[in-house]
Design a protein around this motif. Sequence first.
Motif, PDB file in Angstrom:
ATOM      1  N   GLY A 136       0.843  -1.203   0.000  1.00  0.00           N
ATOM      2  CA  GLY A 136       0.000   0.000   0.000  1.00  0.00           C
ATOM      3  C   GLY A 136       0.867   1.238   0.000  1.00  0.00           C
ATOM      4  O   GLY A 136       1.756   1.385  -0.831  1.00  0.00           O
ATOM      5  N   ASP A 137       0.636   2.131   0.974  1.00  0.00           N
ATOM      6  CA  ASP A 137       1.399   3.369   1.103  1.00  0.00           C
ATOM      7  C   ASP A 137       2.694   3.196   1.893  1.00  0.00           C
ATOM      8  O   ASP A 137       3.351   4.186   2.208  1.00  0.00           O
ATOM      9  CB  ASP A 137       0.550   4.441   1.808  1.00  0.00           C
ATOM     10  N   TRP A 138       3.040   1.975   2.269  1.00  0.00           N
ATOM     11  CA  TRP A 138       4.165   1.739   3.165  1.00  0.00           C
ATOM     12  C   TRP A 138       5.322   1.016   2.489  1.00  0.00           C
ATOM     13  O   TRP A 138       5.135   0.173   1.622  1.00  0.00           O
ATOM     14  CB  TRP A 138       3.745   0.889   4.360  1.00  0.00           C
ATOM     15  N   GLN A 139       6.518   1.334   2.993  1.00  0.00           N
ATOM     16  CA  GLN A 139       7.709   0.521   2.791  1.00  0.00           C
ATOM     17  C   GLN A 139       7.878  -0.239   4.104  1.00  0.00           C
ATOM     18  O   GLN A 139       8.107   0.375   5.139  1.00  0.00           O
ATOM     19  CB  GLN A 139       8.954   1.388   2.613  1.00  0.00           C
ATOM     20  N   VAL A 140       7.761  -1.542   4.073  1.00  0.00           N
ATOM     21  CA  VAL A 140       7.896  -2.340   5.292  1.00  0.00           C
ATOM     22  C   VAL A 140       9.243  -3.044   5.233  1.00  0.00           C
ATOM     23  O   VAL A 140       9.466  -3.928   4.415  1.00  0.00           O
ATOM     24  CB  VAL A 140       6.744  -3.355   5.432  1.00  0.00           C
ATOM     25  N   HIS A 141      10.144  -2.623   6.116  1.00  0.00           N
ATOM     26  CA  HIS A 141      11.482  -3.209   6.210  1.00  0.00           C
ATOM     27  C   HIS A 141      11.431  -4.329   7.237  1.00  0.00           C
ATOM     28  O   HIS A 141      10.815  -4.177   8.288  1.00  0.00           O
ATOM     29  CB  HIS A 141      12.495  -2.143   6.625  1.00  0.00           C
ATOM     30  N   TYR A 142      12.107  -5.441   6.931  1.00  0.00           N
ATOM     31  CA  TYR A 142      12.038  -6.595   7.829  1.00  0.00           C
ATOM     32  C   TYR A 142      13.342  -7.368   7.805  1.00  0.00           C
ATOM     33  O   TYR A 142      14.077  -7.365   6.815  1.00  0.00           O
ATOM     34  CB  TYR A 142      10.881  -7.516   7.430  1.00  0.00           C
ATOM     35  N   ILE A 179      10.858  -5.362  12.481  1.00  0.00           N
ATOM     36  CA  ILE A 179      10.023  -4.766  11.438  1.00  0.00           C
ATOM     37  C   ILE A 179      10.008  -3.254  11.640  1.00  0.00           C
ATOM     38  O   ILE A 179       9.889  -2.779  12.773  1.00  0.00           O
ATOM     39  CB  ILE A 179       8.553  -5.265  11.523  1.00  0.00           C
ATOM     40  N   SER A 180      10.121  -2.494  10.564  1.00  0.00           N
ATOM     41  CA  SER A 180       9.903  -1.050  10.639  1.00  0.00           C
ATOM     42  C   SER A 180       9.068  -0.645   9.425  1.00  0.00           C
ATOM     43  O   SER A 180       9.164  -1.243   8.355  1.00  0.00           O
ATOM     44  CB  SER A 180      11.210  -0.268  10.709  1.00  0.00           C
ATOM     45  N   VAL A 181       8.236   0.362   9.626  1.00  0.00           N
ATOM     46  CA  VAL A 181       7.277   0.780   8.611  1.00  0.00           C
ATOM     47  C   VAL A 181       7.492   2.251   8.299  1.00  0.00           C
ATOM     48  O   VAL A 181       7.480   3.092   9.204  1.00  0.00           O
ATOM     49  CB  VAL A 181       5.826   0.541   9.089  1.00  0.00           C
ATOM     50  N   LEU A 182       7.697   2.559   7.021  1.00  0.00           N
ATOM     51  CA  LEU A 182       7.865   3.936   6.558  1.00  0.00           C
ATOM     52  C   LEU A 182       6.783   4.245   5.533  1.00  0.00           C
ATOM     53  O   LEU A 182       6.334   3.353   4.813  1.00  0.00           O
ATOM     54  CB  LEU A 182       9.234   4.115   5.894  1.00  0.00           C
ATOM     55  N   LYS A 183       6.390   5.501   5.460  1.00  0.00           N
ATOM     56  CA  LYS A 183       5.515   5.906   4.357  1.00  0.00           C
ATOM     57  C   LYS A 183       6.310   5.750   3.075  1.00  0.00           C
ATOM     58  O   LYS A 183       7.525   5.919   3.059  1.00  0.00           O
ATOM     59  CB  LYS A 183       5.068   7.365   4.505  1.00  0.00           C
ATOM     60  N   ASN A 184       5.663   5.433   1.996  1.00  0.00           N
ATOM     61  CA  ASN A 184       6.342   5.200   0.734  1.00  0.00           C
ATOM     62  C   ASN A 184       6.600   6.515   0.003  1.00  0.00           C
ATOM     63  O   ASN A 184       6.287   6.675  -1.155  1.00  0.00           O
ATOM     64  CB  ASN A 184       5.520   4.251  -0.147  1.00  0.00           C
ATOM     65  N   ARG A 185       7.164   7.456   0.738  1.00  0.00           N
ATOM     66  CA  ARG A 185       7.578   8.746   0.181  1.00  0.00           C
ATOM     67  C   ARG A 185       8.909   9.099   0.828  1.00  0.00           C
ATOM     68  O   ARG A 185       9.112   8.865   2.011  1.00  0.00           O
ATOM     69  CB  ARG A 185       6.569   9.844   0.524  1.00  0.00           C
ATOM     70  N   GLU A 186       9.777   9.672   0.053  1.00  0.00           N
ATOM     71  CA  GLU A 186      11.082  10.051   0.563  1.00  0.00           C
ATOM     72  C   GLU A 186      10.948  11.119   1.635  1.00  0.00           C
ATOM     73  O   GLU A 186      10.147  12.046   1.525  1.00  0.00           O
ATOM     74  CB  GLU A 186      11.949  10.577  -0.586  1.00  0.00           C
ATOM     75  N   GLY A 187      11.728  10.997   2.703  1.00  0.00           N
ATOM     76  CA  GLY A 187      11.756  12.003   3.749  1.00  0.00           C
ATOM     77  C   GLY A 187      10.659  11.870   4.792  1.00  0.00           C
ATOM     78  O   GLY A 187      10.525  12.729   5.648  1.00  0.00           O
ATOM     79  N   THR A 188       9.868  10.804   4.738  1.00  0.00           N
ATOM     80  CA  THR A 188       8.828  10.643   5.741  1.00  0.00           C
ATOM     81  C   THR A 188       9.351   9.814   6.900  1.00  0.00           C
ATOM     82  O   THR A 188      10.170   8.913   6.716  1.00  0.00           O
ATOM     83  CB  THR A 188       7.566   9.975   5.154  1.00  0.00           C
TER      84      THR A 188
END
Length: 150
Positions: free
Chosen positions: A36-42, A71-80
Amino acid sequence: MKALFRTLVLGLMVAIAPTVMAADGDAKGGQYKLLGDWQVHYIAFPSTFIQPAIAKAYGLTRDEKKAIINISVLKNREGTPAQHVQISGTAKNLIGNGPTLEFKEVVEGDAIYYLAQMDFYNEEIYRFDITIRQDNQEQTLKFQQKFYAQ
């Protein structure tokens, strides 16, 4: 101590990423999935990869047959910034046995990590099914990992 943990986790992600990606089939060139709107790092790795002082500081148990799931979750936009989410999941071996994961949130400045631990058997493959929720958005992260006792 927190900066040391962050450095260790990032180093492990770089070192272990090719192994996990090969098991997972992720060819995006990174240890994350776009959901979705997330980059999920694992990352999932044996707990003996971390130093005793770091394990103690974060309430983690070091054992040759215990893994750490991060696990870490970032918005899929740079700088968020990293996102606060609700996270739950399971790890199942190939015959369907395994634990429900209990994640705890770790906040270090702008970084937010969700950590869980589980027992594993040497050379056993586990399939992870992680549910991530925030407000009215819900996504599922799926990956698999083979663990080796140290």
